[in-house]
Motif scaffolding. Structure first.
Motif, PDB file in Angstrom:
ATOM      1  N   ASP A   1    -100.236 -76.739 -26.590  1.00  0.00           N
ATOM      2  CA  ASP A   1     -99.301 -77.195 -27.618  1.00  0.00           C
ATOM      3  C   ASP A   1     -98.429 -76.050 -28.122  1.00  0.00           C
ATOM      4  N   ALA A   2     -98.955 -74.821 -28.111  1.00  0.00           N
ATOM      5  CA  ALA A   2     -98.174 -73.664 -28.547  1.00  0.00           C
ATOM      6  C   ALA A   2     -96.988 -73.440 -27.608  1.00  0.00           C
ATOM      7  N   LEU A   3     -97.219 -73.549 -26.324  1.00  0.00           N
ATOM      8  CA  LEU A   3     -96.141 -73.383 -25.356  1.00  0.00           C
ATOM      9  C   LEU A   3     -95.109 -74.497 -25.505  1.00  0.00           C
ATOM     10  N   ASP A   4     -95.569 -75.727 -25.679  1.00  0.00           N
ATOM     11  CA  ASP A   4     -94.640 -76.847 -25.883  1.00  0.00           C
ATOM     12  C   ASP A   4     -93.787 -76.630 -27.124  1.00  0.00           C
ATOM     13  N   ALA A   5     -94.410 -76.141 -28.208  1.00  0.00           N
ATOM     14  CA  ALA A   5     -93.668 -75.872 -29.444  1.00  0.00           C
ATOM     15  C   ALA A   5     -92.629 -74.781 -29.222  1.00  0.00           C
ATOM     16  N   ALA A   6     -92.999 -73.730 -28.495  1.00  0.00           N
ATOM     17  CA  ALA A   6     -92.064 -72.640 -28.211  1.00  0.00           C
ATOM     18  C   ALA A   6     -90.875 -73.151 -27.400  1.00  0.00           C
ATOM     19  N   LEU A   7     -91.147 -73.930 -26.381  1.00  0.00           N
ATOM     20  CA  LEU A   7     -90.064 -74.460 -25.548  1.00  0.00           C
ATOM     21  C   LEU A   7     -89.163 -75.404 -26.334  1.00  0.00           C
ATOM     22  N   ALA A   8     -89.730 -76.179 -27.266  1.00  0.00           N
ATOM     23  CA  ALA A   8     -88.923 -77.051 -28.118  1.00  0.00           C
ATOM     24  C   ALA A   8     -88.041 -76.224 -29.055  1.00  0.00           C
ATOM     25  N   GLU A   9     -88.576 -75.142 -29.609  1.00  0.00           N
ATOM     26  CA  GLU A   9     -87.790 -74.241 -30.464  1.00  0.00           C
ATOM     27  C   GLU A   9     -86.615 -73.676 -29.682  1.00  0.00           C
ATOM     28  N   ILE A  10     -86.887 -73.235 -28.461  1.00  0.00           N
ATOM     29  CA  ILE A  10     -85.843 -72.643 -27.616  1.00  0.00           C
ATOM     30  C   ILE A  10     -84.770 -73.670 -27.301  1.00  0.00           C
ATOM     31  N   SER A  11     -85.176 -74.866 -26.941  1.00  0.00           N
ATOM     32  CA  SER A  11     -84.227 -75.927 -26.619  1.00  0.00           C
ATOM     33  C   SER A  11     -83.318 -76.228 -27.803  1.00  0.00           C
ATOM     34  N   GLY A  12     -83.902 -76.316 -28.997  1.00  0.00           N
ATOM     35  CA  GLY A  12     -83.109 -76.566 -30.205  1.00  0.00           C
ATOM     36  C   GLY A  12     -82.133 -75.430 -30.492  1.00  0.00           C
ATOM     37  N   PHE A  13     -82.595 -74.211 -30.308  1.00  0.00           N
ATOM     38  CA  PHE A  13     -81.735 -73.045 -30.523  1.00  0.00           C
ATOM     39  C   PHE A  13     -80.552 -73.073 -29.563  1.00  0.00           C
ATOM     40  N   LEU A  14     -80.826 -73.255 -28.280  1.00  0.00           N
ATOM     41  CA  LEU A  14     -79.764 -73.224 -27.272  1.00  0.00           C
ATOM     42  C   LEU A  14     -78.753 -74.345 -27.480  1.00  0.00           C
ATOM     43  N   ALA A  15     -79.221 -75.495 -27.964  1.00  0.00           N
ATOM     44  CA  ALA A  15     -78.328 -76.632 -28.165  1.00  0.00           C
ATOM     45  C   ALA A  15     -77.293 -76.365 -29.254  1.00  0.00           C
ATOM     46  N   SER A  16     -77.621 -75.497 -30.202  1.00  0.00           N
ATOM     47  CA  SER A  16     -76.692 -75.246 -31.306  1.00  0.00           C
ATOM     48  C   SER A  16     -76.145 -73.816 -31.333  1.00  0.00           C
ATOM     49  N   ALA A  17     -76.487 -73.000 -30.337  1.00  0.00           N
ATOM     50  CA  ALA A  17     -76.078 -71.592 -30.334  1.00  0.00           C
ATOM     51  C   ALA A  17     -74.577 -71.439 -30.101  1.00  0.00           C
ATOM     52  N   LYS A  18     -74.012 -70.474 -30.819  1.00  0.00           N
ATOM     53  CA  LYS A  18     -72.604 -70.127 -30.627  1.00  0.00           C
ATOM     54  C   LYS A  18     -72.499 -69.206 -29.422  1.00  0.00           C
ATOM     55  N   SER A  19     -71.301 -69.040 -28.899  1.00  0.00           N
ATOM     56  CA  SER A  19     -71.107 -68.187 -27.726  1.00  0.00           C
ATOM     57  C   SER A  19     -71.541 -66.748 -27.990  1.00  0.00           C
ATOM     58  N   SER A  20     -71.471 -66.297 -29.235  1.00  0.00           N
ATOM     59  CA  SER A  20     -71.874 -64.928 -29.567  1.00  0.00           C
ATOM     60  C   SER A  20     -73.377 -64.697 -29.382  1.00  0.00           C
ATOM     61  N   ALA A  21     -74.165 -65.756 -29.259  1.00  0.00           N
ATOM     62  CA  ALA A  21     -75.610 -65.624 -29.039  1.00  0.00           C
ATOM     63  C   ALA A  21     -75.937 -65.213 -27.605  1.00  0.00           C
ATOM     64  N   PHE A  22     -74.961 -65.262 -26.739  1.00  0.00           N
ATOM     65  CA  PHE A  22     -75.221 -65.013 -25.320  1.00  0.00           C
ATOM     66  C   PHE A  22     -74.746 -63.631 -24.856  1.00  0.00           C
ATOM     67  N   VAL A  23     -74.707 -62.701 -25.780  1.00  0.00           N
ATOM     68  CA  VAL A  23     -74.378 -61.316 -25.460  1.00  0.00           C
ATOM     69  C   VAL A  23     -75.567 -60.697 -24.722  1.00  0.00           C
ATOM     70  N   GLN A  24     -75.259 -59.863 -23.733  1.00  0.00           N
ATOM     71  CA  GLN A  24     -76.301 -59.168 -22.972  1.00  0.00           C
ATOM     72  C   GLN A  24     -76.129 -57.667 -23.153  1.00  0.00           C
ATOM     73  N   HIS A  25     -77.227 -56.996 -23.523  1.00  0.00           N
ATOM     74  CA  HIS A  25     -77.214 -55.547 -23.660  1.00  0.00           C
ATOM     75  C   HIS A  25     -77.889 -54.940 -22.435  1.00  0.00           C
ATOM     76  N   PRO A  26     -77.126 -54.257 -21.571  1.00  0.00           N
ATOM     77  CA  PRO A  26     -77.709 -53.671 -20.358  1.00  0.00           C
ATOM     78  C   PRO A  26     -78.877 -52.750 -20.697  1.00  0.00           C
ATOM     79  N   PHE A  27     -79.893 -52.786 -19.870  1.00  0.00           N
ATOM     80  CA  PHE A  27     -81.063 -51.928 -20.065  1.00  0.00           C
ATOM     81  C   PHE A  27     -80.697 -50.510 -19.638  1.00  0.00           C
ATOM     82  N   PRO A  28     -80.734 -49.537 -20.591  1.00  0.00           N
ATOM     83  CA  PRO A  28     -80.314 -48.177 -20.262  1.00  0.00           C
ATOM     84  C   PRO A  28     -81.439 -47.278 -19.768  1.00  0.00           C
ATOM     85  N   GLY A  29     -82.657 -47.774 -19.747  1.00  0.00           N
ATOM     86  CA  GLY A  29     -83.823 -46.960 -19.411  1.00  0.00           C
ATOM     87  C   GLY A  29     -84.596 -46.652 -20.687  1.00  0.00           C
TER      88      GLY A  29
END
Length: 162
Positions: A123-151
């Motif tokens: 149930d914990a995994l299901d809850a996490a996936l539901a949280e993620i789905s809700g977040f992605l459904a309402s996220a603005k484009s600024s939420a999809f910024v990627q910071h390259p891994f510098p080491g």
């Protein structure tokens, strides 16, 4: 303002890091946890090197490995995961799946204080996936910024060893 999740742990395995990385890989997240991380002594931002993730889970394709993570506060039996507003999609995914998989690995519970809900086992995994789905459904484009891994050295993070 931020988003918090709490994991109440029953045990803390000595080999947690490789097991946690493996559990996250089971969800499609190929990660490396910051060298020196320990669930008994860490405090502050916990960075992850995110090598790959399904675009359906992250809401975007990764161009290259990125750095992501969340704030971690460790107490005797509780571990609090926090992301600040505005939250990036990769941080939110790592926070939710990080908390759910940690709860499973420690025999604990995944708690969402915003909703007043507590979950264990699958149930914990299901809850996490539901949280993620809700977040992605309402996220603005600024939420999809990627910071390259510098080491790890370039990140200059404090490790559990110093």
């Amino acid at each position: 303002m931020g988003f918090d999740l709490v994991v109440v742990t029953k045990q803390r395995p000595a080999d947690l890091v490789p097991r946690w990385e493996e559990a996250l890989a089971g969800q499609g997240l190929q990660v490396e946890i910051c060298p020196g991380f320990s669930l008994t002594s860490w405090s502050g931002f916990l960075p992850f090197r995110l090598e790959s993730a399904p675009s359906s889970l992250l809401g975007m394709d990764l161009a290259a490995p990125i750095v992501t993570g969340f704030e971690l506060q460790i107490h005797r039996r509780e571990v609090t995961f926090t992301t600040r507003y505005p939250t990036l999609a990769a941080e939110f995914v790592m926070q939710c799946l990080g908390a759910a998989t940690l709860a499973a690995l420690t025999g604990g519970t995944y708690e969402d204080p915003q909703q007043g809900e507590r979950y264990s086992g699958p149930d914990a995994l299901d809850a996490a996936l539901a949280e993620i789905s809700g977040f992605l459904a309402s996220a603005k484009s600024s939420a999809f910024v990627q910071h390259p891994f510098p080491g790890w050295a370039a990140l200059n993070v404090a490790t559990a060893d110093g």
